[in-house]
Design a protein around this motif. Structure first.
Motif, PDB file in Angstrom:
ATOM      1  N   THR A  24     -11.014   2.409   6.872  1.00  0.00           N
ATOM      2  CA  THR A  24     -10.614   1.092   6.388  1.00  0.00           C
ATOM      3  C   THR A  24     -10.081   1.247   4.966  1.00  0.00           C
ATOM      4  OG1 THR A  24     -12.267  -0.027   7.745  1.00  0.00           O
ATOM      5  CG2 THR A  24     -11.413  -1.238   5.846  1.00  0.00           C
ATOM      6  N   VAL A  25      -8.915   0.666   4.706  1.00  0.00           N
ATOM      7  CA  VAL A  25      -8.281   0.813   3.394  1.00  0.00           C
ATOM      8  C   VAL A  25      -8.002  -0.569   2.811  1.00  0.00           C
ATOM      9  CG1 VAL A  25      -6.368   1.788   2.079  1.00  0.00           C
ATOM     10  CG2 VAL A  25      -7.178   2.955   4.151  1.00  0.00           C
ATOM     11  N   VAL A  26      -8.439  -0.773   1.570  1.00  0.00           N
ATOM     12  CA  VAL A  26      -8.088  -1.984   0.829  1.00  0.00           C
ATOM     13  C   VAL A  26      -7.256  -1.528  -0.355  1.00  0.00           C
ATOM     14  CG1 VAL A  26      -8.914  -4.048  -0.373  1.00  0.00           C
ATOM     15  CG2 VAL A  26     -10.249  -3.083   1.526  1.00  0.00           C
ATOM     16  N   ILE A  27      -6.033  -2.036  -0.439  1.00  0.00           N
ATOM     17  CA  ILE A  27      -5.088  -1.560  -1.437  1.00  0.00           C
ATOM     18  C   ILE A  27      -4.603  -2.722  -2.295  1.00  0.00           C
ATOM     19  CG2 ILE A  27      -3.257  -1.678   0.325  1.00  0.00           C
ATOM     20  CD1 ILE A  27      -1.835   0.580  -1.179  1.00  0.00           C
ATOM     21  N   ALA A  28      -4.830  -2.623  -3.607  1.00  0.00           N
ATOM     22  CA  ALA A  28      -4.337  -3.623  -4.556  1.00  0.00           C
ATOM     23  C   ALA A  28      -3.019  -3.120  -5.114  1.00  0.00           C
ATOM     24  CB  ALA A  28      -5.345  -3.832  -5.681  1.00  0.00           C
ATOM     25  N   GLU A  29      -1.977  -3.929  -5.009  1.00  0.00           N
ATOM     26  CA  GLU A  29      -0.641  -3.459  -5.365  1.00  0.00           C
ATOM     27  C   GLU A  29       0.218  -4.567  -5.950  1.00  0.00           C
ATOM     28  OE1 GLU A  29       1.577  -1.290  -5.752  1.00  0.00           O
ATOM     29  OE2 GLU A  29       0.607   0.549  -5.095  1.00  0.00           O
ATOM     30  N   GLN A  30       0.955  -4.230  -7.016  1.00  0.00           N
ATOM     31  CA  GLN A  30       2.021  -5.119  -7.465  1.00  0.00           C
ATOM     32  C   GLN A  30       3.309  -4.853  -6.707  1.00  0.00           C
ATOM     33  OE1 GLN A  30       2.469  -6.364 -11.615  1.00  0.00           O
ATOM     34  NE2 GLN A  30       0.774  -5.002 -12.116  1.00  0.00           N
ATOM     35  N   ASN A  31       3.422  -3.672  -6.093  1.00  0.00           N
ATOM     36  CA  ASN A  31       4.541  -3.381  -5.209  1.00  0.00           C
ATOM     37  C   ASN A  31       4.234  -4.047  -3.869  1.00  0.00           C
ATOM     38  OD1 ASN A  31       6.541  -2.304  -3.559  1.00  0.00           O
ATOM     39  ND2 ASN A  31       6.448  -0.279  -4.504  1.00  0.00           N
TER      40      ASN A  31
END
Length: 259
Positions: free
Chosen positions: A188-195
């Protein structure tokens, strides 16, 4: 559900950084957190990892309440955070940095060696540079080391805070490809991104945060096609869309990234 968040509230003094945040993330799913600087993305990841304590609400990871656990106890339960800025040991080699993320015991030695090989398969350049000082690598290569170090702990949940920040497009594409592969293997991946474009294109689900609140949530594809999200976070609107409904400038940008 692998990660369950209910009514989470986080304060920094009088400032509410997160307000009534709730969501669910299933096993092998990628959740993208998007929003402007200061929206609460990093705070949410840090709270999940136990680095920041919530004022109210609960967090459950792999069925266990982790709300009040310390960060290292949460890590032992299978959750790893790759923080913004990477935080490598610049004077240590790539290999030494990777081993810092491994479980240290004699009985784990064989599994650690197998996991190191897995990291090298995901990021082949790290095998070539295993004996090189981490501080001598490019930003994209350092980000690979930071992700690889977290993967050495064989996490069930991987948190990535702004992994594409400051990176060349080819590294962004490679990292997003690895994220998709990890999810396909059950992580499980949680990714915070401005892109936002690259993150939503990779994710299954998405959340838009603004001033600590969730303003939009749902399937990532739906958020890509949402005109309000496109206008505020992707820089496009209704008139910029292709015949297929996807933002035209987003499509062109992603084609250049090969995401």
């Amino acid at each position: 559900m692998t990660v369950e968040i209910d009514s989470l509230e986080v304060r920094y003094g009088a400032t509410r950084a997160l307000r009534d945040v709730s969501c669910r993330v299933a096993g092998g799913e990628v959740l993208a957190l998007i929003g402007a600087n200061g929206a609460g993305k990093s705070t949410l990841l840090r709270t999940l990892a136990g680095v920041t304590r919530p004022r109210a609400g609960t967090v459950r990871v792999l069925g266990q309440d982790t709300t009040r656990l310390r960060a290292h106890d949460i890590a032992r339960r299978g959750l790893r955070l790759v923080p913004e800025g990477r935080h490598l040991f610049d004077d240590l080699t790539v290999g030494e940095n990777l081993w810092m993320g491994a479980h240290r015991s004699r009985r784990e030695a064989e599994r650690n060696s197998s996991q190191l090989e897995r990291v090298f398969e995901l990021f082949p350049v790290l095998r070539e540079f295993a004996g090189r000082r981490a501080g001598a690598l490019s930003g994209g290569q350092q980000q690979m080391v930071a992700i690889g170090r977290a993967l050495m702990g064989r996490p069930s949940v991987l948190l990535l805070d702004e992994p594409s920040l400051g990176l060349a497009p080819r590294y962004v594409a490679q990292i997003m490809d690895v994220v998709g592969g990890l999810a396909a293997d059950g992580t499980t991946v949680v990714i915070a991104e401005q892109n936002a474009a690259a993150a939503l294109r990779t994710a299954d689900q998405g959340i838009v945060l603004s001033n600590g609140r969730i303003t939009h949530s749902g399937p990532a594809r739906g958020l890509l096609e949402d005109d309000d999200v496109s206008r505020h976070y992707l820089g496009v609107g209704t008139n910029d869309r292709t015949d297929g409904g996807e933002p035209r400038r987003l499509t062109l940008a992603l084609d250049r990234l090969d995401v």
